[in-house]
Scaffold this motif. Structure first.
Motif, PDB file in Angstrom:
ATOM      1  N   GLY A  29       0.788  -1.228   0.000  1.00 24.61           N
ATOM      2  CA  GLY A  29       0.000   0.000   0.000  1.00 24.61           C
ATOM      3  C   GLY A  29       0.817   1.274   0.000  1.00 24.61           C
ATOM      4  N   VAL A  30       2.100   1.199   0.357  1.00 26.31           N
ATOM      5  CA  VAL A  30       2.963   2.382   0.340  1.00 26.31           C
ATOM      6  C   VAL A  30       3.694   2.437  -0.995  1.00 26.31           C
ATOM      7  N   VAL A  31       3.654   3.613  -1.638  1.00 27.92           N
ATOM      8  CA  VAL A  31       4.492   3.838  -2.828  1.00 27.92           C
ATOM      9  C   VAL A  31       5.707   4.633  -2.362  1.00 27.92           C
ATOM     10  N   PHE A  32       6.845   3.956  -2.305  1.00 22.40           N
ATOM     11  CA  PHE A  32       8.050   4.578  -1.767  1.00 22.40           C
ATOM     12  C   PHE A  32       8.705   5.470  -2.815  1.00 22.40           C
ATOM     13  N   LYS A  33       9.059   6.690  -2.417  1.00 23.76           N
ATOM     14  CA  LYS A  33       9.737   7.649  -3.306  1.00 23.76           C
ATOM     15  C   LYS A  33      11.244   7.486  -3.121  1.00 23.76           C
ATOM     16  N   ASP A  34      11.864   6.841  -4.077  1.00 22.62           N
ATOM     17  CA  ASP A  34      13.293   6.505  -4.013  1.00 22.62           C
ATOM     18  C   ASP A  34      14.109   7.614  -4.670  1.00 22.62           C
ATOM     19  N   ALA A  68      17.669   9.264   7.977  1.00 25.22           N
ATOM     20  CA  ALA A  68      18.984   9.211   7.380  1.00 25.22           C
ATOM     21  C   ALA A  68      19.062  10.065   6.109  1.00 25.22           C
ATOM     22  N   ARG A  69      17.974  10.067   5.331  1.00 21.50           N
ATOM     23  CA  ARG A  69      18.058  10.743   4.036  1.00 21.50           C
ATOM     24  C   ARG A  69      18.238  12.244   4.175  1.00 21.50           C
ATOM     25  N   GLY A  70      17.744  12.800   5.274  1.00 21.27           N
ATOM     26  CA  GLY A  70      17.910  14.232   5.494  1.00 21.27           C
ATOM     27  C   GLY A  70      19.361  14.640   5.666  1.00 21.27           C
ATOM     28  N   LEU A 105       4.678   7.513  11.727  1.00 25.94           N
ATOM     29  CA  LEU A 105       5.097   7.629  10.326  1.00 25.94           C
ATOM     30  C   LEU A 105       4.033   7.035   9.404  1.00 25.94           C
ATOM     31  N   GLU A 106       4.206   7.236   8.078  1.00 21.73           N
ATOM     32  CA  GLU A 106       3.328   6.566   7.104  1.00 21.73           C
ATOM     33  C   GLU A 106       3.427   5.054   7.296  1.00 21.73           C
ATOM     34  N   TYR A 107       4.616   4.586   7.682  1.00 25.82           N
ATOM     35  CA  TYR A 107       4.826   3.151   7.915  1.00 25.82           C
ATOM     36  C   TYR A 107       5.533   2.960   9.251  1.00 25.82           C
ATOM     37  N   GLY A 108       4.785   3.041  10.341  1.00 23.27           N
ATOM     38  CA  GLY A 108       5.351   2.739  11.653  1.00 23.27           C
ATOM     39  C   GLY A 108       5.463   3.949  12.562  1.00 23.27           C
ATOM     40  N   ASP A 130      13.982  14.980   2.796  1.00 16.97           N
ATOM     41  CA  ASP A 130      13.661  14.593   1.420  1.00 16.97           C
ATOM     42  C   ASP A 130      12.162  14.521   1.174  1.00 16.97           C
ATOM     43  N   VAL A 131      11.424  13.901   2.093  1.00 16.12           N
ATOM     44  CA  VAL A 131       9.996  13.654   1.866  1.00 16.12           C
ATOM     45  C   VAL A 131       9.178  14.180   3.042  1.00 16.12           C
ATOM     46  N   LEU A 132       8.098  14.895   2.733  1.00 14.05           N
ATOM     47  CA  LEU A 132       7.081  15.225   3.735  1.00 14.05           C
ATOM     48  C   LEU A 132       5.893  14.318   3.461  1.00 14.05           C
ATOM     49  N   ALA A 133       5.605  13.420   4.385  1.00 12.20           N
ATOM     50  CA  ALA A 133       4.473  12.508   4.217  1.00 12.20           C
ATOM     51  C   ALA A 133       3.378  12.920   5.198  1.00 12.20           C
ATOM     52  N   THR A 134       3.276  12.260   6.354  1.00  8.72           N
ATOM     53  CA  THR A 134       2.250  12.645   7.331  1.00  8.72           C
ATOM     54  C   THR A 134       2.626  13.907   8.096  1.00  8.72           C
ATOM     55  N   GLU A 160       6.801  16.666  -1.368  1.00 10.78           N
ATOM     56  CA  GLU A 160       5.672  16.613  -0.434  1.00 10.78           C
ATOM     57  C   GLU A 160       4.593  15.693  -0.999  1.00 10.78           C
ATOM     58  N   LEU A 161       4.170  14.727  -0.198  1.00  9.41           N
ATOM     59  CA  LEU A 161       3.078  13.844  -0.601  1.00  9.41           C
ATOM     60  C   LEU A 161       1.775  14.497  -0.134  1.00  9.41           C
ATOM     61  N   GLY A 162       1.198  15.323  -1.013  1.00  9.29           N
ATOM     62  CA  GLY A 162       0.077  16.167  -0.629  1.00  9.29           C
ATOM     63  C   GLY A 162      -1.129  15.397  -0.107  1.00  9.29           C
TER      64      GLY A 162
END
Ligand SMILES: O=P(O)(O)OC[C@H]1O[C@H](OP(=O)(O)OP(=O)(O)O)[C@H](O)[C@@H]1O
Ligand SMILES: Nc1ncnc2[nH]cnc12
Length: 181
Positions: A29-34, A68-70, A105-108, A130-134, A160-162
């Motif tokens: 269900g999660v689409v990961f932004k790599d 870590a990605r930040g 998080l979106e996942y955990g 890198d990513v703004l999710a929830t 940003e995952l709007g």
């Protein structure tokens, strides 16, 4: 709130073209932004760092990167601005006295920590990720920075995952996302 012009179409197209969707990772269900293809491309990497470096205005004392990605984005932004860099790390990784914040998080779930001497009162801080999710990660980070008496002058996000509405948790900060999907 924003203090810089909209990203050029050519820059947006370049950055978007270097982000890979990975369906059902790390869970169904999660689409990961790599972002690894973007990091691998010098022109895209440089464009991203230059644009993120403009988010906090001229007088940034400290850039914060979130593990870590930040870290990968935050350290070059700090160097470009002539600012210091502060790592916000997942629980148990920093060696000295820390202050912690927990969030979903979106996942955990996660807990992040920062050294208690990372900021001086009144310092101007730019947060980069890198990513703004929830929005939980950035919300917790803003609260840690402000709790130390420093000022958050901007939050710079690559993507940003709007549809997850993280921005709603951050209406009290200068949040700038280079890409919104
Ligand atoms: O807006 P949120 O729902 O809080 O999610 C965004 C956070 O999730 C990812 O980090 P993650 O915790 O997966 O860590 P990583 O960088 O170590 O992969 C991403 O890099 C952001 O920091
Ligand atoms: N879908 C996603 N892709 C990459 N990083 C994320 N962090 C939270 N959700 C994410």
């Amino acid at each position: 709130m924003t203090n810089m012009p909209a990203i050029a179409d050519s820059d947006r197209d370049l950055l978007l073209s270097r982000i890979r969707d990975v369906p059902d990772w790390p869970e169904p269900g999660v689409v990961f932004k790599d972002i690894t293809p973007l990091l691998r491309d010098p022109a895209a990497f440089d464009t991203m760092i230059e644009l993120l470096s403009g988010v906090g205005g001229q007088d940034v004392d400290v850039v914060v990167g979130i593990e870590a990605r930040g870290f990968i984005l935050g350290a070059p932004v700090a160097h470009r601005l002539g600012a210091g860099f502060v790592p916000i790390r997942k629980a148990g990784k920093l060696p000295w006295t820390t202050t912690a914040a927990s969030y979903a998080l979106e996942y955990g779930e996660a807990t992040i920590e920062v050294h208690t001497d990372a900021f001086r009162p009144g310092e101007r801080v730019l947060i980069v990720d890198d990513v703004l999710a929830t929005g939980g990660t950035v919300r917790a980070t803003v609260d840690l920075v402000r709790g130390a008496g420093a000022d958050v002058v901007g939050v710079g996000i690559l993507m940003e995952l709007g549809f997850l509405s993280g921005r709603a948790k951050l209406d009290d900060v200068n949040l700038r996302s280079l890409l919104v999907i």
